[in-house]
Design a protein around this motif. Structure first.
Motif, PDB file in Angstrom:
ATOM      1  N   TYR A 404       2.302  -5.591  12.011  1.00 51.53           N
ATOM      2  CA  TYR A 404       2.508  -4.372  12.608  1.00 51.53           C
ATOM      3  C   TYR A 404       3.689  -3.361  11.968  1.00 51.53           C
ATOM      4  O   TYR A 404       3.851  -2.157  12.205  1.00 51.53           O
ATOM      5  N   ALA A 405       4.690  -4.289  11.456  1.00 53.63           N
ATOM      6  CA  ALA A 405       5.943  -3.454  11.089  1.00 53.63           C
ATOM      7  C   ALA A 405       6.317  -4.179   9.739  1.00 53.63           C
ATOM      8  O   ALA A 405       7.263  -4.889   9.659  1.00 53.63           O
ATOM      9  N   PRO A 406       5.288  -4.146   8.617  1.00 53.23           N
ATOM     10  CA  PRO A 406       5.598  -4.759   7.347  1.00 53.23           C
ATOM     11  C   PRO A 406       7.118  -4.436   6.803  1.00 53.23           C
ATOM     12  O   PRO A 406       7.547  -3.301   7.035  1.00 53.23           O
ATOM     13  N   PRO A 407       7.510  -5.165   6.150  1.00 56.85           N
ATOM     14  CA  PRO A 407       8.949  -5.062   5.417  1.00 56.85           C
ATOM     15  C   PRO A 407       8.638  -3.761   4.410  1.00 56.85           C
ATOM     16  O   PRO A 407       7.780  -3.267   4.104  1.00 56.85           O
ATOM     17  N   ALA A 408       9.890  -3.339   3.866  1.00 57.09           N
ATOM     18  CA  ALA A 408       9.536  -2.202   2.722  1.00 57.09           C
ATOM     19  C   ALA A 408       8.828  -2.267   1.836  1.00 57.09           C
ATOM     20  O   ALA A 408       8.762  -3.541   1.412  1.00 57.09           O
ATOM     21  N   GLN A 409       8.285  -1.359   1.132  1.00 56.70           N
ATOM     22  CA  GLN A 409       7.593  -1.423  -0.127  1.00 56.70           C
ATOM     23  C   GLN A 409       8.121  -2.653  -1.103  1.00 56.70           C
ATOM     24  O   GLN A 409       9.496  -2.091  -1.412  1.00 56.70           O
ATOM     25  N   GLN A 410       7.273  -3.236  -1.679  1.00 59.57           N
ATOM     26  CA  GLN A 410       7.800  -4.250  -2.746  1.00 59.57           C
ATOM     27  C   GLN A 410       7.467  -3.633  -4.343  1.00 59.57           C
ATOM     28  O   GLN A 410       6.422  -3.030  -4.361  1.00 59.57           O
ATOM     29  N   PRO A 411       8.233  -3.842  -4.852  1.00 50.56           N
ATOM     30  CA  PRO A 411       8.183  -3.170  -6.372  1.00 50.56           C
ATOM     31  C   PRO A 411       6.978  -3.443  -6.913  1.00 50.56           C
ATOM     32  O   PRO A 411       6.496  -4.952  -6.880  1.00 50.56           O
ATOM     33  N   GLY A 412       6.121  -2.664  -7.520  1.00 46.21           N
ATOM     34  CA  GLY A 412       4.802  -3.101  -8.150  1.00 46.21           C
ATOM     35  C   GLY A 412       3.799  -3.194  -7.339  1.00 46.21           C
ATOM     36  O   GLY A 412       2.759  -3.474  -7.751  1.00 46.21           O
ATOM     37  N   PHE A 413       4.029  -2.992  -5.818  1.00 46.56           N
ATOM     38  CA  PHE A 413       2.810  -3.202  -5.104  1.00 46.56           C
ATOM     39  C   PHE A 413       2.764  -1.887  -4.044  1.00 46.56           C
ATOM     40  O   PHE A 413       3.822  -1.649  -3.511  1.00 46.56           O
ATOM     41  N   SER A 414       1.546  -1.969  -3.613  1.00 51.31           N
ATOM     42  CA  SER A 414       1.223  -0.601  -2.740  1.00 51.31           C
ATOM     43  C   SER A 414       1.859  -0.811  -1.302  1.00 51.31           C
ATOM     44  O   SER A 414       1.846  -1.909  -0.610  1.00 51.31           O
ATOM     45  N   SER A 415       2.190   0.030  -0.523  1.00 47.30           N
ATOM     46  CA  SER A 415       2.636   0.353   0.481  1.00 47.30           C
ATOM     47  C   SER A 415       1.195   0.300   1.565  1.00 47.30           C
ATOM     48  O   SER A 415       0.518   0.937   1.309  1.00 47.30           O
ATOM     49  N   PRO A 416       1.467  -0.395   2.586  1.00 48.96           N
ATOM     50  CA  PRO A 416       0.226  -0.521   3.576  1.00 48.96           C
ATOM     51  C   PRO A 416       0.328   0.806   4.454  1.00 48.96           C
ATOM     52  O   PRO A 416      -0.681   1.035   5.165  1.00 48.96           O
ATOM     53  N   HIS A 417       1.292   1.652   4.374  1.00 47.80           N
ATOM     54  CA  HIS A 417       1.324   2.910   5.163  1.00 47.80           C
ATOM     55  C   HIS A 417       1.642   4.120   4.182  1.00 47.80           C
ATOM     56  O   HIS A 417       2.890   4.745   4.232  1.00 47.80           O
TER      57      HIS A 417
END
Lengths: 587, 587
Positions: A404-417
């Motif tokens: 519900y509150a994922p960590p910040a976007q990881q390099p090379g992967f899409s953000s869930p929001h």
């Protein structure tokens, strides 16, 4: 105006009433949460404010009443001192309400007939079924092992066995994993009348607050996602996001239709299940302000409490629209008799931008008791989730959930929001599109990056474009080479701005793509940038989102100043070393 | 926590305190506005809530005190029952506060030393001057005709003659149009000590709320425009808009610097004048929540009241950022002893989307008394002004003013609150750009349309671009032919998205303009649309603004469905009449 029940819902109702100086009396035992925020005037004659709106001008509520809201005598006493009586809990004595109504002429909202139907959950189901409202299949069940086993055979397991009455926040619910648990369930549920519900394997829980006026007019708040833990509301996210662009509107229609079947005015909380096939089933209806609507205080033009007051006083209903882009609500539940964990959570919330703490003033804490809530607002889902993160981290481990509150976007992967979707017709476009990702990384703007081909994955493209806005995207950047139909076709199936990046192919230096992307017919625009210049596409996306998000615009201003400084550095270098020795770095 | 003064500021402070269950006692005469929303527990021991945040846990406020907030004995009694004492009005007995502080050890915020300086307006001026804060030139004036005439000669007229003490809401101010009014002024101002201020012929009044923490940290709310009528605050608009992109930030710096010169924690209202040359002068400072900060309750992440509490309790300060794009505040002033005009205004407000009514619960109305206020929020300045219109229309004629809520945009003329700027390099581009205006008219999106030439009015172009965002524009549409530098050059001087329309010239069919507009270097994007297709430029502008304004996105979806229906009509027509008889209409 009077309210039976002095808990947190009555408290927030009274806080809204204070804005309009609507006099209010509370019936409950002791110095309950609602009584703490309404201090009746010492002399009765002074308690009727003259400044309240016209339609409520005759209201003459006096002091609070100390007594149980289940007591007919106390309900009658309350009714005697007011013009409109409302309840914050449906587990009241309906006959007592009706008697008070007959005896004093007080208006009661929601209508006692509505409360009677709703307080018996199986009667509520039958009522909804009779009016064509979609619900999970249900059946009354006798309190015998045989009857429970019978319904297990009929509905299959798992199965939900519920008390018909006095059930809320998961109390009175039993999940039967197999028929063998029949006796266990009967013991757990005590001596109440029961019914069974076919298991609804929902993909998401949805809630909609609906306001019904005295004349039966109905308006609804945005659909929200609710997250329950141990059958108690844990989190609410507004608005609902979904790849199905129509699900929010469908949920509102279902909820409005359900509320239209009841009598009386006020706000109703409608809890629903979203099924895997997109069907929406009504789970339960509460004839009052609801936990899933607390977010409206900070996030909407009119809070559910104010709208409840407006509805029952016959005043025009307020706008239920969100005034902020995104909001979340986290319940503060007691974890023990100690207040220390609550203090920890509140202390965490005081450090979070956009968070508003509501404590209810309950004198005692106990495990699972609703002690308060925290609303978090922000300019995007990603911002709200990021703000929620330290709050969830302040909870005990079993109540934390990175989903519900994922960590910040990881390099090379899409953000869930994501706010920006970067799509390209082919993986061969990736090197051309990567600079866009780098820019969005630089601005810390959440995005997703994927392959969507107009010609080779036409269905995927259509689904992507149609669901982009309802998933929360604000801009789509589409890169394409050659015939380059992707940006224009996506623009034809989304109302969002689409930025087109012409990708240089082998034959025509990208000029073919450029003309194909930019020369859109009247009616469907694509924002076209220079050939291969995905950097500018991302910068344009930031300017576009920044148009409605001043803090982002400030970052863009800084970026522009930094560019200027960089060039000024080259000016100085050129003067220092002279142009014969100056080395031009390749961009 | 305790508050001396139970008026509307104390009431709103108490309403914020209730959210955190911070116990609060009020000192004032009778059942004043603040007392109405704080109902102390019957037994003293139960009044300290355990759920309040850590730093405030020791607070033990008890019941209210009935008495004047100017009475030393009552102030002492109040101080005895709390840990932190604050005031909602600076016209208190500072010595009494100091005595109470000495005797009880209570913390007093704002610091008595600060109140002492601020409550004497001339001492305040001298203090600010001594600390290098820009103010209008001021001089103490003896209470003689000669002295008044002398200052008229020194400062010129008009001139502002003010009481040094007990002056607020215009009381204690006299505008001297000529030295001949000296005696009249002395009579009007009574027996108070006086000072004179050189007339500040400001272009606008600005206010900034500043919060100062116990440790002296200072944060400021956005600069707002205030509008006074008869020296009483009438309207507030947030945020401040200006063609000068830096004026808002400058106002915040001036206000923060001014507040840094004082001692003690809490929120301060800083009222300023914006002078024609862009200079900002501090007019007055209030050491407490302020009328110009009421809008923060609905419009900001943290209200001024909550931030005042956080500051004086030593808790982390809350974010002062706006959470909505635009807001306005209208004071509800008594017009007579009757409540009927107030009811009319409130009834009008209840029908206005985004409006929140705050009534203060004052038992009596009188002309000029602050009885309540209305906050209006919206997704743009134009929306807020449109929502304000019916409220201003409900006021008596002398308080109405079309300038603040002008009627909807007139055909062929620019909106005073545009979201889109349509500019073109030459009037010869007008026929090409007009379709953009038609589209924005269709969507009822406010815009302006004018001529800005990169090559012939370079300075005008730079000023236009630099001020676009701070004036409230969100998109610039720039049309240009030939070398077509306008879109790119504007984009280089604004962080806003710029949509470029290549205008077809005589020689190269617009291809020259297209390449010139689209092939921007890395770092500065222009959203380019098809040659001569200003329709698409406007549709793109709507999509861009719609990215942050869901209601507009819904209109775009409808527009797209309507286009589809139109084409489906042509399909039917073609089938009906056959292609031999089908007439193709020219677009």
């Amino acid at each position: 105006m009077c309210n039976a029940g002095g808990g947190q819902l009555g408290r927030m109702l009274a806080q809204s009433a204070a804005l309009l100086t609507i006099p209010i009396s509370i019936l409950d035992v002791g110095h309950s949460p609602a009584k703490q925020v309404v201090h009746p005037a010492p002399s009765p004659s002074a308690s009727s404010s003259q400044a309240q709106p016209q339609a409520a001008a005759a209201t003459t509520a006096q002091g609070h009443i100390d007594g149980p809201f289940t007591s007919p005598a106390h309900i009658l006493a309350l009714a005697r001192q007011c013009d409109v009586l409302t309840v914050e809990i449906e587990h009241v004595d309906v006959s007592a309400l009706e008697a008070a109504q007959r005896e004093t002429g007080v208006a009661v909202h929601p209508a006692p007939s509505t409360i009677r139907i709703i307080q018996d959950k199986y009667a509520q189901k039958l009522h909804l079924i009779a009016h064509g409202v979609p619900v999970a299949e249900s059946a009354a069940v006798e309190r015998t092992v045989q009857a429970v086993e019978g319904v297990c055979a009929a509905f299959g397991t798992p199965l939900m066995l519920k008390s018909r009455t006095l059930a809320y926040d998961g109390r009175g619910n039993f999940v039967l994993r197999s028929a063998g648990q029949a006796q266990e369930a009967l013991t757990a549920l005590g001596d109440r009348p029961l019914y069974a519900e076919r298991w609804a394997a929902f993909t998401q829980e949805i809630a909609v607050m609906v306001v019904r006026s005295l004349s039966g007019e109905v308006v609804s708040y945005p659909a929200v996602q609710t997250v329950h833990k141990d059958s108690v509301c844990h989190l609410v996210f507004a608005p609902l996001r979904s790849a199905d662009p129509k699900v929010g509107e469908r949920a509102r229609r279902v909820a409005e239709d359900a509320v239209r079947t009841f009598e009386g005015a006020g706000v109703f909380g409608v809890e629903m299940f979203l099924m895997p096939d997109g069907e929406i089933l009504v789970n339960e209806i509460a004839p009052r302000p609801h936990n899933s609507g607390h977010y409206t205080i900070e996030a909407c033009n009119t809070s559910q409490y104010t709208n409840h007051l407006l509805a029952i006083l016959g005043l025009p209903l307020g706008s239920p629209a969100l005034k902020v882009p995104s909001a979340a609500m986290l319940n503060i539940l007691g974890l023990s008799s100690s207040f220390s964990e609550i203090r920890q959570l509140v202390d965490a919330a005081l450090g979070v931008e956009g968070a508003t703490v509501h404590l209810y003033g309950k004198a005692e804490s106990r495990k699972g008791r609703k002690m308060g809530h925290i609303t978090v607002v922000g300019q995007s889902d990603a911002e709200v989730r990021a703000r929620l993160r330290p709050l969830l981290a302040a909870l005990p481990p079993d109540r934390q959930n990175d989903a519900y509150a994922p960590p910040a976007q990881q390099p090379g992967f899409s953000s869930p929001h994501p706010l920006v979707g970067i799509i390209m017709g082919s993986d061969s476009d990736l090197p051309t599109m990567l600079p866009a990702a780098r820019i969005l990384d630089h601005f810390a703007l959440p995005y997703e990056l994927t392959i969507v081909s107009a010609h080779r994955t036409a269905e995927r493209m259509a689904a992507y474009a149609r669901g982009a806005a309802s998933r929360g995207l604000r801009v789509v950047i589409a890169g394409a080479g050659g015939a380059a139909h992707l940006p224009g076709m996506v623009a034809a199936m989304t109302p969002l701005p689409v930025v087109g990046v012409p990708v240089r192919g082998s034959a025509l230096d990208g000029v073919d793509s450029m003309w194909s992307i930019v020369q859109m017919p009247r009616g469907v625009p694509v924002a076209t940038v220079a050939i291969n210049n995905s950097t500018n596409a991302a910068l344009l996306a930031i300017r576009i989102i920044g148009a409605g998000m001043p803090s982002l615009l400030q970052k863009m201003e800084k970026y522009m100043r930094d560019m200027e400084v960089e060039v000024m550095g080259k000016v100085a270098k050129l003067e220092e070393v002279g142009w014969e020795k100056y080395e031009v770095k390749k961009h």
